[in-house]
Every structure is written in structure tokens, then in C-alpha cells.
Design a protein around this motif. Structure first.
Motif, PDB file in Angstrom:
ATOM      1  N   TYR A  40      46.246  35.292  43.699  1.00  0.00           N
ATOM      2  CA  TYR A  40      46.597  35.546  42.306  1.00  0.00           C
ATOM      3  C   TYR A  40      47.573  36.713  42.155  1.00  0.00           C
ATOM      4  O   TYR A  40      47.895  37.107  41.029  1.00  0.00           O
ATOM      5  CB  TYR A  40      45.320  35.832  41.500  1.00  0.00           C
ATOM      6  N   HIS A  43      51.100  35.723  40.489  1.00  0.00           N
ATOM      7  CA  HIS A  43      50.951  35.488  39.049  1.00  0.00           C
ATOM      8  C   HIS A  43      50.740  36.805  38.310  1.00  0.00           C
ATOM      9  O   HIS A  43      51.296  37.018  37.215  1.00  0.00           O
ATOM     10  CB  HIS A  43      49.769  34.556  38.801  1.00  0.00           C
ATOM     11  N   HIS A  44      49.966  37.700  38.900  1.00  0.00           N
ATOM     12  CA  HIS A  44      49.747  39.006  38.275  1.00  0.00           C
ATOM     13  C   HIS A  44      51.042  39.797  38.172  1.00  0.00           C
ATOM     14  O   HIS A  44      51.334  40.398  37.127  1.00  0.00           O
ATOM     15  CB  HIS A  44      48.721  39.787  39.094  1.00  0.00           C
ATOM     16  N   PRO A 161      38.653  32.964  46.831  1.00  0.00           N
ATOM     17  CA  PRO A 161      39.394  32.556  45.633  1.00  0.00           C
ATOM     18  C   PRO A 161      38.498  32.214  44.449  1.00  0.00           C
ATOM     19  O   PRO A 161      38.889  32.434  43.296  1.00  0.00           O
ATOM     20  CB  PRO A 161      40.166  31.312  46.114  1.00  0.00           C
ATOM     21  N   LEU A 165      38.939  34.221  41.086  1.00  0.00           N
ATOM     22  CA  LEU A 165      39.321  33.536  39.845  1.00  0.00           C
ATOM     23  C   LEU A 165      38.532  34.074  38.665  1.00  0.00           C
ATOM     24  O   LEU A 165      39.078  34.327  37.583  1.00  0.00           O
ATOM     25  CB  LEU A 165      39.086  32.034  40.001  1.00  0.00           C
ATOM     26  N   THR A 168      39.612  37.925  38.153  1.00  0.00           N
ATOM     27  CA  THR A 168      40.963  38.057  37.624  1.00  0.00           C
ATOM     28  C   THR A 168      41.028  37.631  36.161  1.00  0.00           C
ATOM     29  O   THR A 168      41.850  38.141  35.393  1.00  0.00           O
ATOM     30  CB  THR A 168      41.948  37.227  38.470  1.00  0.00           C
ATOM     31  N   HIS A 169      40.170  36.683  35.801  1.00  0.00           N
ATOM     32  CA  HIS A 169      40.112  36.273  34.390  1.00  0.00           C
ATOM     33  C   HIS A 169      39.706  37.451  33.512  1.00  0.00           C
ATOM     34  O   HIS A 169      40.124  37.551  32.346  1.00  0.00           O
ATOM     35  CB  HIS A 169      39.117  35.123  34.220  1.00  0.00           C
ATOM     36  N   TYR A 172      42.737  41.984  36.557  1.00  0.00           N
ATOM     37  CA  TYR A 172      43.170  42.041  37.949  1.00  0.00           C
ATOM     38  C   TYR A 172      42.838  43.389  38.565  1.00  0.00           C
ATOM     39  O   TYR A 172      42.581  43.489  39.771  1.00  0.00           O
ATOM     40  CB  TYR A 172      44.674  41.783  38.060  1.00  0.00           C
TER      41      TYR A 172
END
Length: 211
Positions: A40, A43-44, A161, A165, A168-169, A172
Motif C-alpha cells: 500500500y 498508493h499512500h 496484506p 488493509l 491502512t483503512h 497509514y
């Protein structure tokens, strides 16, 4: 068949030394902490911090280079300092690197964090595998030990992961703190339970360039 496989795996586990068992557990925790962040990260950086594409690639490339490109340096330091010291140092550096990677917002700090996380892997991975190989001198036992090591690594790659997930939701930065906490816990476990390796008693006397 499944019962026989589980029984054989349990017998292999019971046949390992305490140090070898800890190294197998390391494989699980190391990949768990790593893969809860890395899938992630891009994306972050791109969506969360709104960095340009070249900056995202630079951070990702720094992480890959500092790990894959410095394995030789990490293994050499392990030969000089001892496997235990290198493993503890790698866990401690990655703990700080991942916490910093989740918290940082400026590109220079992100590059530093990416370098630290990568170099920690270059320091830890070859030394942990060399320690495990030397801890299991018999070929059959060594094969079983690395089979368990690989199984633990794959489990960490699967669970990391999924946990990342969810974290991170939320944030982060929280993912970075949790991942860093995993490696900080590993640091304490190595310090407490991993004995100095006998190969570290007599380090090579030749200079690195001579080798």
C-alpha cells in the motif's frame, strides 16, 4: 494425508534447536510486518501524500536498491560482526524505518526511511539464513528447517496484506507504527533468546577486498 503432513511438520519442528525455531518464527513475523506496509506504499505516496509519479518511483526504487543491492554488504557485515548482532541490528533498523515511513510526509525523509527499511532487510536476511543453515548441519534437518522457514515466510506474505488493509483503512501512520512494533518485538526476542553464533567467535582475518 493432511494429518500425516501435519505430523511430519510437527516432528520437524520438535527436532529443531531453540535458535532455529526462533529463526523460523522470525520468517513469519518479518514478512508479516513487511507486507502489511509495502503493498500500500505506492498508493499512500501518490494518493495520500499527492507526490508526483517520479517521486513515488524514487522512493520505491530506493527501498528495492537498498535491500536487493546491498545483500553482499549485509552478509559481509554479518561475517564480521556476528550473525546475532546483524540480525538484532536489522530488526531494530527496520523497526525505526517502518515507523518513519508511515509518519513521514517530506520526500527527503521518505527516502531515508525507504533506505533504512531496505538496508535492514539486506542485513537481516542473509545472516538469518546463514545462521539457520549452520544451526542445522545435517542435510536432512537443514532441508526440513528451510521448508518450515519457507512455509512461515509464505504465511507472513498472506497475513500481512490482510492486516495492512485494515490498518491502512484507518491510517497509514498507524500501519507504520504497528509494523515497526512487530520488528521492535523481534529485536527484543533476538536479544533475549538468540545465542551468539559459534562462527562469530573467529571472524575472517582477511580483508573484504582480498576475499
Amino acid at each position: 494425508m493432511a494429518i500425516k503432513i501435519l505430523h511430519a511438520g510437527w516432528e520437524s519442528w520438535c527436532g529443531l534447536s531453540r535458535a532455529a525455531r526462533l529463526l523460523v518464527i522470525n520468517a513469519l513475523a518479518f514478512n508479516l510486518g513487511f507486507y502489511m506496509m509495502m503493498p500500500y506504499l505506492a498508493h499512500h505516496l501518490g494518493s495520500g501524500l499527492e507526490l508526483a509519479g517520479w517521486a513515488v518511483g524514487l522512493v520505491m526504487g530506493m527501498r528495492v536498491f537498498s535491500q536487493q543491492g546491498l545483500f553482499l554488504l549485509g552478509g559481509t557485515l554479518g561475517d564480521r560482526l556476528g550473525y546475532r548482532a546483524a540480525i538484532i541490528g536489522g530488526c531494530l533498523i527496520r523497526s525505526g524505518g517502518f515507523a518513519l515511513l508511515g509518519w513521514a510526509e517530506q520526500l527527503p525523509v521518505l527516502l531515508l526511511a525507504a533506505f533504512l527499511t531496505g538496508f535492514a532487510g539486506a542485513l537481516f536476511t542473509p545472516c538469518a539464513q546463514a545462521y539457520l543453515a549452520e544451526e542445522c548441519p545435517h542435510p536432512t534437518q537443514r532441508q526440513q528447517a528451510f521448508a518450515l522457514h519457507n512455509l512461515a515466510s509464505e504465511a507472513g506474505m498472506l497475513l500481512g496484506p490482510l492486516l495492512g488493509l485494515w490498518l491502512t483503512h484507518c491510517s497509514y501512520a498507524l500501519t507504520g507504527w504497528v509494523s515497526g512494533g512487530v520488528f521492535l518485538l523481534l529485536t527484543g526476542l533476538q536479544w533475549r533468546y538468540l545465542p551468539p553464533h559459534r562462527a562469530a567467535v573467529s571472524p575472517p582475518r582477511e580483508r573484504i577486498w582480498q576475499q
